[in-house]
Structures are given as C-alpha cells and as structure tokens.
Design an enzyme around this catalytic site. Structure first.
Site, PDB file in Angstrom:
ATOM      1  N   GLU A 305       0.733  -1.280   0.097  1.00  0.00           N
ATOM      2  CA  GLU A 305      -0.036  -0.002  -0.072  1.00  0.00           C
ATOM      3  C   GLU A 305       0.743   1.218   0.004  1.00  0.00           C
ATOM      4  OE1 GLU A 305      -2.846   1.987  -0.440  1.00  0.00           O
ATOM      5  OE2 GLU A 305      -3.627   0.286   0.502  1.00  0.00           O
ATOM      6  N   ASP A 309       1.045   4.091  -3.091  1.00  0.00           N
ATOM      7  CA  ASP A 309       0.689   5.507  -2.991  1.00  0.00           C
ATOM      8  C   ASP A 309       1.870   6.472  -3.155  1.00  0.00           C
ATOM      9  OD1 ASP A 309      -1.787   4.638  -2.069  1.00  0.00           O
ATOM     10  OD2 ASP A 309      -1.299   4.878   0.259  1.00  0.00           O
ATOM     11  N   SER A 516      -7.120   2.415  -3.866  1.00  0.00           N
ATOM     12  CA  SER A 516      -6.042   2.898  -3.388  1.00  0.00           C
ATOM     13  C   SER A 516      -5.075   3.330  -4.535  1.00  0.00           C
ATOM     14  CB  SER A 516      -5.008   1.870  -2.668  1.00  0.00           C
ATOM     15  OG  SER A 516      -5.798   1.626  -1.298  1.00  0.00           O
ATOM     16  N   ASP A 559     -16.085  11.829 -18.580  1.00  0.00           N
ATOM     17  CA  ASP A 559     -17.197  11.172 -18.268  1.00  0.00           C
ATOM     18  C   ASP A 559     -17.356   9.751 -18.102  1.00  0.00           C
ATOM     19  OD1 ASP A 559     -19.924  10.925 -16.963  1.00  0.00           O
ATOM     20  OD2 ASP A 559     -20.945  11.956 -18.583  1.00  0.00           O
ATOM     21  N   ILE A 560     -17.720   8.827 -17.286  1.00  0.00           N
ATOM     22  CA  ILE A 560     -17.624   7.630 -17.486  1.00  0.00           C
ATOM     23  C   ILE A 560     -19.209   7.190 -17.455  1.00  0.00           C
ATOM     24  CG2 ILE A 560     -17.156   5.365 -16.466  1.00  0.00           C
ATOM     25  CD1 ILE A 560     -14.694   7.212 -16.995  1.00  0.00           C
ATOM     26  N   GLY A 578     -22.823  12.113 -16.906  1.00  0.00           N
ATOM     27  CA  GLY A 578     -23.045  13.130 -15.893  1.00  0.00           C
ATOM     28  C   GLY A 578     -22.586  12.338 -14.495  1.00  0.00           C
ATOM     29  N   ASP A 580     -22.648  10.208 -11.139  1.00  0.00           N
ATOM     30  CA  ASP A 580     -23.153   9.140 -10.519  1.00  0.00           C
ATOM     31  C   ASP A 580     -22.494   8.618  -9.280  1.00  0.00           C
ATOM     32  OD1 ASP A 580     -21.015   7.215 -11.578  1.00  0.00           O
ATOM     33  OD2 ASP A 580     -21.719   8.027 -13.461  1.00  0.00           O
TER      34      ASP A 580
END
Length: 598
Positions: A305, A309, A516, A559-560, A578, A580
């Site tokens: 982790e 990062d 992450s 936009d996904i 838009g 979500d």
C-alpha cells in the site's frame, strides 16, 4: 488552577452555561453505546490495575457553524473570498469553545481530581488531551467500563468500552470523547487495495510504451494504447489524464502528502527502482518520512500500500516534494505494563499532528477506510470537522472510495435490527473530503465493479451537491429504494484508474488493484494544478468539491458512462452520463482543469 487558552476570543466573560447551582457530576447520560460488542472483537477482561489511558475530548465551538460557513465561502468559485485560506491561528478562533464551556469542563475534571498538569488544549481549545489517566478514573469520569478487546482476525488488542456517558450538564458542549467506543484498530482498517497475483507484470518496465508515446500529443484517446487496459504504468496515466506536457515550476513551495497507517512503510530503494523502470527522467525522485504517534520507517519491510501510494503520486507530480506520514497504532499490550496505550485512533492521531503544524501540504491522499456504521457518529462528526479545518487552511484532501461497491459482507446494520442496506464508508463519506472512485479499461474508461459509492447515513447532502444529486436520484426513480439514504452525502466525487497498477515491492514488480490506486493518482494530478496556480502567484485550490460540482467543471472530466458497483445482493448503482455514485463526474483531464482554474 486549570488552563484557559490565551486567544482573545476566549477572554473572560460572565458564566452563563452552567446552572446557578453546582452541576451534578453524577447525573450521567449516555453519549454513545453499542448494543453488543462490535463484530470480530472479543472481550479479554479488565486491564491490569494501574493501567492508564490518554483521553481526547472534543468540545463544541462557540460559533457552531463558523468553520463550515467559512470553508464554503473560500471554496466557492463565485464567492469574493474564494481561495482566501486561513492561518492556523485564524482557524483556531473559528472553532474555539465558549469560555464558559472551558470553565464548566475544568470544573468537571477538577471534581474528579484530574491534575491540571495532565490537561492540554489543541486547536484553540477545541480539543483537550488528558494524559496518563488511570483507567479506574476514566471509568468514573465517563460512566464507562474499559476492558481489553482482541480482534479475531488481526489479534490487535485495544482498550475500549462498549458505552460511555458524560454528565447531563456537558451534553451540549462535549462533541465526543476518544478512545471510547470506536473499535477501529489499525490493522483492522480496510485497505482499499488488493493484489493481482495472476495479472501481467512488467518486470523490465514499459520502455516500448514510453517510446511509442514520446512524440504523440498527450491526452487524446489515440495516444493511449490498448496495452494500458491490461497493465497500468505512469506512462498510461500521464497520457490518459493529460499531464505529460506539464513541467512543475513551484517545487520550492508546493507540497504533496501521503497519509500511511498499519505499519506500512514506503521504501526509498523501491521508489528508485520503480522510476528507473517506468519513468527514468524521474529517477532522482525522493520523499521524506515523518513519523506520527510512534510510526516507524522499516526500510527492510516495504509495504505494498505504501509503495503504491508514494510511487504513483510521485510519478505524476515529480519533482514536487512529497511527505509520507507513517502513523503508528498502539504498541502491543503487555499485561504487566502500566504505560499509556496509544489507543489506535489513526485518523485522529494524524489529524492532530498535521493541524498542529504551521504549514500543511497543499494536496493530501489517503487510501484507508471503515464501514461508516462501525464508527460512532459523534466520533465521525468530530473527525470530519478536522478534515474541514484542513480545507480551510488550503489543503485538497482525497480519500479512496472503497473496494466493496455499495457494501460488503452481509450488509446488515449493527443497530440491533439486522436490516439489510447499503453500507457507506468513512472517512470518504465526510462531505469535507474529495472521494475518489475507480475505473478500468481505456478508449473508453468504464467503472470498475468494486468502486465504492453510495450515500452517507451520517452526513446530510451538502449544498454543493444539491442540484446534481437531486437530478441523479430523479433519473433512477425507485431503483434501490429503501436500501440507501437519499438525503445523505453522496460519493464518490471523481474517479481514476483502479486496476493492473505496476508497483515495485522488494525490487520486483507486482500488479495491484483497488481505489487505493485511484486516490494517489488523482492527488498527483491536482498537485500539478496547485503547482500551476502557485507558480503564477495564486492561492492553491484547497477544498475542491464546491468547484467540482459547478456547472462549468463537468467538461474538465472524462465522463464515465458504463459499469456499475454491485454489492449487498444487488447490482448497486450504474455509471451514467453526468455524475453518478460509482465514478462521480469521472476522471480528470489536466489541461482542461488547468484552463478551468487558471
């Protein structure tokens, strides 16, 4: 004689909060209690005689709404005070309790013979720390029964109580006391990442991909090869999110911070190897480790982790200086030890440390979370308000949205009713942080199925979301009705890639997935935006959400429009045109954002 803060706002005034008669300190009323011992925790009995504990008490501010009102003013692009961030001292004045509150609390502590020398204020007196309180005295103060509890999966042992009270006279002025009923031990905190042992890895780096993109225009879909759908590297992300053409120019003042927990150590040698493999022009990249509450820096024990990062935030924001905060948990409990426990309050420990500084990195990323319902509401509210302080001081704070879709496990409530409902996560549900969901694939990106998203049961929908979220809810009709709180703070706010990330750990490249991956990626992008503003003599962005939810900002995100986040026996929510609650407004386009904020 007890302390009183020296801020001018706390000058002595007539005592008005207390009753004309001395308060009844034995008139205890429950502040928070669980119905049963929280899931996965087992009571191990009372601690040894003489055991002590450090307590923190959050006091309500004199001006109840001053902090949030100020945060919204300086975060609203249409407000005259936009990006006029405050100093540590100015924020302390906003959150300071009334002098009568201090006198009342001091009287309570004095009644229980808590030495004034053991009491210290922070954040303008908004929080008190009581050091070395005998557990027997803590039980008397709080009508509690502190005992040792062991986590069945991690073997963490913590000192907690399943309920606590404060005198009736203090209920209106005390927000929370910690540690009490929050059982979030560090190693039990949910990492928002997981390994992909069967995925493709690039042990020799992505030289061919870098060469293929070297002369291409960054950001256009045609420059993002199909190979980025199966292996994500910094080259893929810099092309996807249009950052490759920007060279940081304010590295003497712009800073980036990564909050680390769980004895996860970011490794310097692995960062160098990672950069040599995936971004050779940044081979000199480095970071500073700052320990918090006994956090370590074991360079022989690199954390997946932590490396994820720091490697991806650095790879995008290089050469922006980076800090990795290594926040410790409590030391192993030794039965015959009377040393104070650190008490495993990870966010609180880290927040107190960072807010005590005179300067804070302009961009901060965190990749951990808990089920919101496992965090006592009074504690969650107090911690959330500390995140608001970060925003008021000019920091953009990102949290991964979680890897459980709309909820993991059996999705049953822990209030005794065992009702099945979606389970939001905290701190990503706090309205004063920017929540980052996950995507997968390229040309186009789609929502990844584990992307955490939904609606808080603790925090009401903030004003900056009112129109956007209302429109989304109207569009879905009765879908998932009764399984979520339609009036709650909705998340995530934005998203980024969350699967097939190439990460170097112990010298070898492995594949990692999870939100992450998304949070440090987005933090890197926005750190570059802060660099751009600072290099022009302008203030950094600070708290982002009011900007993100303006009508003009949507075009600065990709936009996904497909994918969903199933969980709790349902298909969850779906990504749509838009905003979500799967990917928010979508993934960032640096060049378009640069035009928006510049």
């Amino acid at each position: 004689m007890y302390w009183l803060p020296t801020l001018s706002i706390l000058a002595a005034v007539p005592f008005t909060l207390a009753s004309p008669l001395a308060p009844r300190w034995d008139d205890l009323q429950v502040k928070h209690a669980w119905n049963t011992v929280p899931k996965n925790w087992e009571c191990q009995g009372h601690p040894p005689e003489g055991t002590t504990i450090d307590l923190r008490i959050a006091l309500k501010p004199d001006r109840e709404n001053a902090l949030v009102d100020t945060l919204y003013e300086i975060s609203d692009p249409a407000h005259p005070k936009y990006r006029m961030h405050l100093s540590k001292e100015e924020v302390a004045e906003l959150v300071a309790p009334h002098p009568d509150t201090l006198e009342l609390v001091n009287s309570w502590l004095e009644h229980h013979d808590v030495p004034s020398s053991s009491v210290s204020p922070t954040h303008g007196g908004n929080w008190l720390t009581l050091v070395g309180v005998p557990v027997s005295k803590a039980n008397d103060l709080l009508g509690a029964s502190y005992q040792l509890y062991r986590h069945a999966e991690t073997n963490d042992t913590v000192l907690r109580t399943i309920g606590y009270s404060v005198p009736a006279a203090l209920h209106k002025v005390v927000q929370t006391v910690a540690p009490t009923t929050y059982f979030g031990a560090p190693r039990a905190m949910r990492r928002t990442m997981h390994l992909q042992p069967n995925a493709t890895t690039l042990q020799d780096g992505d030289r061919e991909l870098r060469e293929a993109l070297a002369n291409a225009k960054p950001g256009s879909a045609a420059t993002v090869p199909a190979s980025c759908a199966s292996t994500i590297t910094p080259t893929c992300l810099r092309a996807l999110y249009n950052t490759a053409g920007y060279v940081p120019a304010a590295t003497s003042s712009n800073k980036l911070g990564i909050a680390g927990y769980l004895d996860e150590f970011a490794n310097h040698a692995d960062l160098t190897t990672f950069m040599n493999r995936f971004r050779p022009d940044a081979a000199s990249a480095a970071f500073t480790v700052v320990p918090v509450s006994g956090g370590g820096n074991d360079q022989t024990n690199p954390g997946v982790e932590a490396n994820l990062d720091i490697q991806y935030a650095e790879a995008i924001a290089f050469p922006t200086p980076s800090t990795y905060w290594s926040t410790g948990g409590s030391p192993p409990f030794i039965p015959d030890s009377n040393t104070p426990t650190n008490t495993n309050e990870p966010y609180l420990d880290w927040l107190n440390f960072v807010l005590a500084g005179t300067s804070i990195p302009q961009t901060i990323s965190t990749s951990y979370g808990d089920d919101e319902q496992t965090v006592p509401k009074d504690y969650a509210t107090s911690v959330c308000n500390l995140f608001a302080q970060l925003g008021t001081r000019g920091s953009s704070v990102f949290f991964s949205s979680g890897d459980e879709g709309v909820g993991g496990g059996d999705c049953k409530t822990n209030d005794g009713t065992n009702k099945v409902q979606f389970l939001p996560e905290f701190p990503t549900s706090c309205p004063f942080v920017t929540s980052v969901g996950g995507t997968i694939r390229v040309n186009p990106e789609v929502a990844v199925s584990f992307s955490g998203g939904g609606f808080s049961n603790y925090f009401t929908r903030p004003s900056y979301q009112s129109t956007t979220v209302a429109n989304y809810l109207a569009s879905i009709g009765t879908k998932n009705q009764g399984l979520f709180n339609p009036n709650g703070r909705a998340y995530p706010d934005i998203a980024a890639q969350a699967q097939n990330f190439q990460v170097v750990v112990g010298g070898s490249t492995i594949s990692v997935a999870g939100t992450s991956c998304s949070a440090p990626t987005v933090a890197g992008v926005f750190s570059l935006l802060n660099d751009f503003l600072i290099s022009q003599g302008k203030a950094p962005l600070g708290f982002l959400n009011p900007l993100i939810y303006t009508s003009t900002s949507a075009s600065a995100f990709n936009d996904i429009k497909s994918g969903s986040n199933p969980g709790c026996g349902t298909q969850g929510f779906s990504a749509v045109t838009g905003w979500d609650p799967v990917t928010g407004f979508g993934t960032p386009d640096f060049v378009k954002l640069q035009a928006l904020v510049g």
